[in-house]
Design a protein around this motif. Sequence first.
Motif, PDB file in Angstrom:
ATOM      1  N   ALA A 161       0.547  -1.105   0.260  1.00 22.00           N
ATOM      2  CA  ALA A 161       0.293  -0.228  -0.089  1.00 22.00           C
ATOM      3  C   ALA A 161       0.641   1.024  -0.017  1.00 22.00           C
ATOM      4  CB  ALA A 161      -0.909   0.186   1.507  1.00 22.00           C
ATOM      5  N   ARG A 162       2.326   1.274   0.974  1.00 23.10           N
ATOM      6  CA  ARG A 162       3.075   2.544   0.465  1.00 23.10           C
ATOM      7  C   ARG A 162       3.296   2.438  -0.364  1.00 23.10           C
ATOM      8  NH1 ARG A 162       4.238   0.453   5.718  1.00 23.10           N
ATOM      9  NH2 ARG A 162       6.112  -0.261   5.951  1.00 23.10           N
ATOM     10  N   GLU A 163       3.287   1.756  -1.296  1.00 18.81           N
ATOM     11  CA  GLU A 163       4.436   1.843  -2.763  1.00 18.81           C
ATOM     12  C   GLU A 163       4.022   2.467  -3.435  1.00 18.81           C
ATOM     13  OE1 GLU A 163       6.972  -0.899  -4.325  1.00 18.81           O
ATOM     14  OE2 GLU A 163       7.518  -1.895  -2.502  1.00 18.81           O
ATOM     15  N   ASN A 164       2.320   1.551  -3.122  1.00 19.62           N
ATOM     16  CA  ASN A 164       1.173   1.824  -4.598  1.00 19.62           C
ATOM     17  C   ASN A 164       1.009   3.382  -4.014  1.00 19.62           C
ATOM     18  OD1 ASN A 164       1.375  -0.136  -5.495  1.00 19.62           O
ATOM     19  ND2 ASN A 164      -0.699  -0.724  -4.383  1.00 19.62           N
ATOM     20  N   CYS A 165       0.651   4.212  -3.096  1.00 22.35           N
ATOM     21  CA  CYS A 165       0.422   5.367  -2.397  1.00 22.35           C
ATOM     22  C   CYS A 165       1.810   6.684  -3.246  1.00 22.35           C
ATOM     23  CB  CYS A 165       0.106   5.281  -1.607  1.00 22.35           C
ATOM     24  SG  CYS A 165      -1.079   7.070  -0.516  1.00 22.35           S
ATOM     25  N   ALA A 166       2.687   6.096  -2.842  1.00 21.07           N
ATOM     26  CA  ALA A 166       3.854   6.510  -3.199  1.00 21.07           C
ATOM     27  C   ALA A 166       3.473   7.003  -5.054  1.00 21.07           C
ATOM     28  CB  ALA A 166       5.375   6.257  -3.257  1.00 21.07           C
ATOM     29  N   ARG A 167       3.593   5.879  -5.826  1.00 18.56           N
ATOM     30  CA  ARG A 167       2.500   6.394  -7.537  1.00 18.56           C
ATOM     31  C   ARG A 167       1.805   7.032  -7.921  1.00 18.56           C
ATOM     32  NH1 ARG A 167       4.235   0.222  -7.014  1.00 18.56           N
ATOM     33  NH2 ARG A 167       6.472  -0.182  -7.444  1.00 18.56           N
ATOM     34  N   GLN A 168       0.862   6.405  -6.382  1.00 17.44           N
ATOM     35  CA  GLN A 168      -0.614   7.851  -6.715  1.00 17.44           C
ATOM     36  C   GLN A 168      -0.162   9.115  -6.537  1.00 17.44           C
ATOM     37  OE1 GLN A 168      -3.724   5.468  -5.468  1.00 17.44           O
ATOM     38  NE2 GLN A 168      -5.237   8.054  -4.921  1.00 17.44           N
ATOM     39  N   ILE A 169       0.631   9.681  -5.817  1.00 17.70           N
ATOM     40  CA  ILE A 169       0.626  10.683  -5.495  1.00 17.70           C
ATOM     41  C   ILE A 169       2.036  11.263  -6.503  1.00 17.70           C
ATOM     42  CG2 ILE A 169       2.368  10.586  -4.190  1.00 17.70           C
ATOM     43  CD1 ILE A 169       1.255  12.412  -1.834  1.00 17.70           C
ATOM     44  N   MET A 170       2.847  10.756  -7.160  1.00 17.08           N
ATOM     45  CA  MET A 170       3.648  10.820  -8.152  1.00 17.08           C
ATOM     46  C   MET A 170       2.853  10.930  -9.384  1.00 17.08           C
ATOM     47  SD  MET A 170       6.289  12.136  -6.734  1.00 17.08           S
ATOM     48  CE  MET A 170       7.956  11.848  -7.928  1.00 17.08           C
ATOM     49  N   ALA A 171       1.423  10.157  -9.852  1.00 18.25           N
ATOM     50  CA  ALA A 171       0.902  10.381 -10.926  1.00 18.25           C
ATOM     51  C   ALA A 171       0.166  11.213 -11.017  1.00 18.25           C
ATOM     52  CB  ALA A 171      -0.241   8.932 -10.955  1.00 18.25           C
ATOM     53  N   ILE A 172      -0.589  12.191  -9.916  1.00 17.93           N
ATOM     54  CA  ILE A 172      -0.969  13.243  -9.616  1.00 17.93           C
ATOM     55  C   ILE A 172      -1.096  14.480 -10.651  1.00 17.93           C
ATOM     56  CG2 ILE A 172      -2.721  15.127  -8.448  1.00 17.93           C
ATOM     57  CD1 ILE A 172      -2.429  13.233  -6.809  1.00 17.93           C
ATOM     58  N   PRO A 173      -0.609  15.019 -11.913  1.00 20.07           N
ATOM     59  CA  PRO A 173      -0.003  15.806 -12.743  1.00 20.07           C
ATOM     60  C   PRO A 173      -0.358  17.041 -12.286  1.00 20.07           C
ATOM     61  CG  PRO A 173      -2.058  14.595 -13.805  1.00 20.07           C
ATOM     62  CD  PRO A 173      -2.063  14.494 -12.768  1.00 20.07           C
ATOM     63  N   PRO A 174       1.191  18.006 -12.193  1.00 14.62           N
ATOM     64  CA  PRO A 174       1.070  19.101 -11.553  1.00 14.62           C
ATOM     65  C   PRO A 174       0.207  20.103 -12.273  1.00 14.62           C
ATOM     66  CG  PRO A 174       3.033  18.178 -12.371  1.00 14.62           C
ATOM     67  CD  PRO A 174       1.825  17.638 -13.029  1.00 14.62           C
ATOM     68  N   TYR A 175      -0.268  20.429 -11.170  1.00 17.24           N
ATOM     69  CA  TYR A 175      -2.152  21.444 -11.323  1.00 17.24           C
ATOM     70  C   TYR A 175      -0.965  23.087 -12.582  1.00 17.24           C
ATOM     71  CZ  TYR A 175      -5.280  24.831 -11.217  1.00 17.24           C
ATOM     72  OH  TYR A 175      -6.142  26.572 -11.392  1.00 17.24           O
ATOM     73  N   PRO A 176      -1.512  22.923 -13.642  1.00 18.13           N
ATOM     74  CA  PRO A 176      -0.584  23.546 -14.992  1.00 18.13           C
ATOM     75  C   PRO A 176       0.197  25.764 -14.270  1.00 18.13           C
ATOM     76  CG  PRO A 176      -2.997  23.162 -15.755  1.00 18.13           C
ATOM     77  CD  PRO A 176      -2.707  23.005 -14.292  1.00 18.13           C
ATOM     78  N   GLY A 177       1.116  25.693 -14.304  1.00 20.16           N
ATOM     79  CA  GLY A 177       2.160  26.608 -13.733  1.00 20.16           C
ATOM     80  C   GLY A 177       2.297  27.074 -12.242  1.00 20.16           C
ATOM     81  N   ALA A 178       2.437  25.584 -11.587  1.00 22.93           N
ATOM     82  CA  ALA A 178       2.647  25.158 -10.355  1.00 22.93           C
ATOM     83  C   ALA A 178       3.331  25.013  -9.777  1.00 22.93           C
ATOM     84  CB  ALA A 178       1.235  24.721  -9.474  1.00 22.93           C
ATOM     85  N   ILE A 179       4.633  25.295  -8.837  1.00 22.40           N
ATOM     86  CA  ILE A 179       5.360  24.539  -8.453  1.00 22.40           C
ATOM     87  C   ILE A 179       4.809  23.322  -6.970  1.00 22.40           C
ATOM     88  CG2 ILE A 179       7.005  25.000  -6.445  1.00 22.40           C
ATOM     89  CD1 ILE A 179       7.623  27.843  -7.212  1.00 22.40           C
ATOM     90  N   VAL A 180       5.436  21.951  -7.274  1.00 20.48           N
ATOM     91  CA  VAL A 180       4.700  20.847  -6.803  1.00 20.48           C
ATOM     92  C   VAL A 180       5.167  21.037  -5.101  1.00 20.48           C
ATOM     93  CG1 VAL A 180       4.090  18.722  -6.672  1.00 20.48           C
ATOM     94  CG2 VAL A 180       4.139  19.570  -8.622  1.00 20.48           C
ATOM     95  N   LEU A 181       4.537  20.570  -4.310  1.00 18.11           N
ATOM     96  CA  LEU A 181       5.435  20.199  -3.025  1.00 18.11           C
ATOM     97  C   LEU A 181       3.842  19.112  -1.895  1.00 18.11           C
ATOM     98  CD1 LEU A 181       5.369  23.955  -2.181  1.00 18.11           C
ATOM     99  CD2 LEU A 181       6.418  23.453  -2.256  1.00 18.11           C
TER     100      LEU A 181
END
Length: 275
Positions: A161-181
Motif C-alpha cells: 500500500a505504501r508503494e502504491n500510494c507513492a506511485r499514486q501521489i506522483m502520478a497526479i499531474p501538476p496543476y498548470p504553472g504550479a510548483i509541486v510540494l
Amino acid sequence: MRIVSLAAALILLAAPAHAETLRLMSYNIRVDVSGDNPRWAERRDPMAKQIAFTAPDIFGVQEAAQGAVADLADRLPGYDHYGIGRDDGVNGETTTLFYDHTRFLRVDASTQWCSKTPNVPGKDADAAYPRTITRVILRDRDSERLLDVRNTHFDNIGEVARENCARQIMAIPPYPGAIVLIMGDFNTGTDSAPYRILTGDGGLNLKDARVGAAIDFGPPGTFNGFDIKKTNGEAIDHIFVGRTLTVSRFGVLTDSIGGRVISDHFPIVADVVLP
C-alpha cells in the motif's frame, strides 16, 4: 505552561522568512489515545503556540482528528484549512493542510484515497486503514505564483500500500504553472521503495528537502514515541520539493512541555527559496 524551545529557537534565529521564501511544516499531531502522556487536552495549547512561533506559511498535519483540527483552527486564526475524514469523506482522521490566508488564495482543493478507486473512500492492498492525499492549489496574493501542495499519511502496516500510494501521489499531474510540494508522514525511511519512488528520476523530479539544505539542524529521527530522548531513529516524516529549488534551512523541532514532547513525532520545517 512553559514550552522549552530547542530546535525551534535555533531555526528562527535569523530574520523571518522574506516574501520569496516559503516556510513549510509537516506535523503528525497524534490522535488522542488513553495512556499517552501528555494527552491531547494538555498538548493542544503548546502545539498551537509552537506552530505560531515557527510561523509556517503552509503546514500539513497527519493523524488529525476533526476535533484536533478545530482546536488548532481556533488557536491559529491566521490560517485557513482544508481536509476531510478518511473513513467516509466526513468522519475519521484527516491529512489537513493549513495555509496563511493573508498570503494565499485557495484556487482548488481535493482529496484522493490511496486505493484503486481514489475518488471513493476505501483502502488499498494490505493497508490497515484508509489513507488520503489532501491537495490544495494556492495562489500567492502578491506574486501570483501558484503552488500545488499535497499532504499525506502512508499506511503503517501495508508495504504494498505504501508503494502504491507513492506511485499514486506522483502520478497526479501538476496543476498548470504550479510548483509541486509534497509533505507528510510516509511511515518509511530514506532506504525504502516508496522513498525511492518519490525521489526517483522522471515524474515530478523531486528531492528530499533535507538533502542538501544549507542549514540542517536537529536529530536524524522524526518518530519519538513520546520519548524526548528517542532522537536517533529513522526519519519517516519528509518534505519533498522540486530538485531545482534551494532549501536554505531544514529543522527537526524537539520542543517539549517540561521535558515531555508535544507529539509522538517531531515536526519538520523547511525554508524553500522560490525562483
